[in-house]
Design an enzyme around this catalytic site. Structure first.
Site, mmCIF file in Angstrom:
data_model
loop_
_atom_site.group_PDB
_atom_site.id
_atom_site.type_symbol
_atom_site.label_atom_id
_atom_site.label_comp_id
_atom_site.label_asym_id
_atom_site.label_seq_id
_atom_site.Cartn_x
_atom_site.Cartn_y
_atom_site.Cartn_z
ATOM 1 C CB CYS A 58 45.010 5.669 -1.440
ATOM 2 S SG CYS A 58 44.089 7.055 -1.130
ATOM 3 C CE LYS A 87 48.033 5.671 2.467
ATOM 4 N NZ LYS A 87 46.572 5.983 2.327
ATOM 5 C CD GLU A 128 43.780 2.412 -0.236
ATOM 6 O OE1 GLU A 128 44.279 2.729 0.917
ATOM 7 O OE2 GLU A 128 43.106 2.916 -1.109
#
Length: 512
Positions: free
Chosen positions: A390, A338, A278
């Protein structure tokens, strides 16, 4: 001599007052020991059983405190790792970080306070019979569903995660971690009745049959292959660069970090896929494009395709939008932004009020925009990859949507925010559950651990120890097909628990 002590302990447990609250607090903490890295899952059953017994004779107001004490014990022991990110990386004074952490876990405990109030006020039958066992289990799952949604959700420490490696794991492809929670809580509550039913062989026998069906049924389901291999295996390399969080966004160290990822990737060139973690590229995509493209081209010449985390930027509606993204380097249109953002880490609620108050509210890259909910899987190496960045991998329903259209799962993360706490290990356990629910391999690439390749059974095939600079090289097999969970999602489970709760509510109203 032991009998009077046992009766006294039971009296404390079932009566209002501070002894019962202390027992509930400790019981909540026991639940944390059922999760990784401890794996003492019977303590999770004991924890739930103590709460169930402790709520049987309390008024609704008393039940609120009992439920809150249990929730406080759970989150203070299992989620207080947020202190690390607030103090160490957010540069908050230890006292302030402690107060913020205390507020966080105390607030989460209110969810169990609400559950306990609903149980005592509206749902608890007068007798601890079968309806009581079923209704409490259904209410527990309803609480977990609510906790995963309310205020963007905190779907951490679901009870079912304790059974990632038990016989109950066989039920995960059928109804996800929530079905495991239901069966585990039901087991805990049923075991509390064993002594009371010792003179009732019919009840005791029925209970034994149900437990056998639940647990042996789960064992049997582990032998079912819900999905099928598709195509040839892929060779992959996950790069764990172990860049210290203190250096990650520091301009003086960015060139060194990028060179580390580049050199580690060239050393394993030739595999089908190379995965960086990430925001491995801590520079806006528009500025980092020359570097990323150059590395991607060099790797492509060796037969490898690069996937990396990167902050993607675009101008839209007259303003700059920055996304926490994962992209197939050098391939246009293969970027996922995301959607599930972490409060304070990736966006700041009440931003106009909180920005600038303390350093924790001004963390690097804490102004991300939210990506669309309906983004397609990534296409790389001829396969469809369901991407999770994540925190997104901890949302069962959200993860299922992308998994259903994919051949492989990929999650990238930077868990260095949480240091050597329980947080990264718990995060890994939840990723394992997503693989198990979907019947697909998962690639888990992280900055400093735990980087792993996870089988469709949820077992870890390979992993790199935390806090080491290393590359994980292995093979993964694409899979196709839908598990019952991917096909039906939460609808059957939600309908079932709604029916049980409605029945219990109607029964309670008739009793009053």
């Amino acid at each position: 001599m032991h009998a009077p002590r046992s009766k006294q302990a039971l009296a404390w447990l079932t009566s209002p007052g501070w002894p019962g609250q202390v027992i509930a607090l400790l019981a909540g903490a026991l639940s944390t020991l059922s999760f990784t890295p401890f794996g003492l899952w019977p303590l999770g059953l004991l924890s739930v059983a103590l709460l169930y017994l402790g709520l049987q004779q309390l008024s609704p107001r008393q039940a609120v405190w009992r439920g809150w004490a249990w929730g406080l014990g759970l989150f203070a022991s299992g989620a207080s790792w947020v202190y690390v990110s607030i103090h160490v990386h957010g540069h908050a004074h230890p006292l302030l970080a402690g107060l913020l952490t205390a507020g966080f876990v105390a607030g989460l405990g209110l969810v169990y306070a609400l559950m306990a109030w609903l149980w005592a006020r509206w749902l608890r039958p007068r007798l601890m019979g079968w309806l009581s066992l079923c209704a409490f289990s259904a209410l527990w799952v309803a609480q977990e569903l609510f906790r995963g949604w309310f205020l963007t959700g905190f779907p951490w420490l679901y009870h079912g995660y304790a059974h990632t490696d038990t016989w109950l794991a066989g039920w995960a492809p059928v109804g996800s971690v929530w079905l495991l929670s239901l069966f585990s809580v039901f087991t805990a509550c049923l075991l509390t009745r064993a002594w009371s039913w010792r003179q009732q062989p019919m009840q005791l026998g029925l209970g034994a049959v149900l437990l056998t069906v639940i647990w042996l049924g789960g064992l049997g389901l582990t032998q079912v292959q819900w999905t099928q291999p598709h195509g040839e295996p892929l060779s992959v390399a996950l790069i764990q660069a172990d860049v210290p969080q203190s250096q990650k966004w520091d301009p003086d160290y960015i060139d060194n970090s990028l060179a580390r990822y580049r050199d580690m990737s060239y050393a394993v060139a030739g595999v089908d896929l190379i995965v960086w973690s990430e925001t491995a590229v801590p520079v806006l995509q528009s500025r980092a494009e020359p570097f990323v493209q150059s590395v991607a081209d060099n790797l492509r010449a060796e037969g490898s395709q690069l996937i990396t985390g990167i902050p993607a930027d675009e101008y839209r509606d007259g303003r700059l939008h920055i996304y926490n993204a994962i992209t197939v380097a050098g391939v246009e249109g293969q970027t996922y932004n995301k959607h599930k953002l972490v409060p304070f880490g990736e966006f700041v609620p009440l931003e106009d009020w909180l920005r600038g108050l303390i350093a924790f509210f001004d963390l690097p890259m804490s102004s991300f925009s939210r990506g669309s909910i309906d983004q397609p899987p990534l296409l790389a190496a001829g396969q469809r990859l369901a991407p999770y960045i994540c925190y997104e991998v901890v949302y069962p329903h959200f993860a299922a949507r992308l998994a259903a259209d994919s051949d492989l799962l990929i999650t990238i993360s930077n868990d260095s925010w949480f240091g050597r706490s329980l947080g990264p290990l718990q995060h890994l356990q939840m990723a394992r559950m997503r693989a198990l629910e979907s019947g697909r391999w998962m690639l888990r690439g992280t900055n400093n651990g735990v980087t792993a390749l996870i089988e469709p059974s949820g077992k870890i095939a390979q992993q790199i120890p935390q806090f080491e600079q290393a590359s994980l090289v292995g093979d993964v097999q694409p899979y196709q097909g839908l598990t019952p969970w991917l096909r039906w999602r939460t609808w059957p489970l939600a309908a079932g628990i709604s029916g049980i709760l409605l029945l219990s509510l109607m029964h309670r109203r008739r009793q009053t």
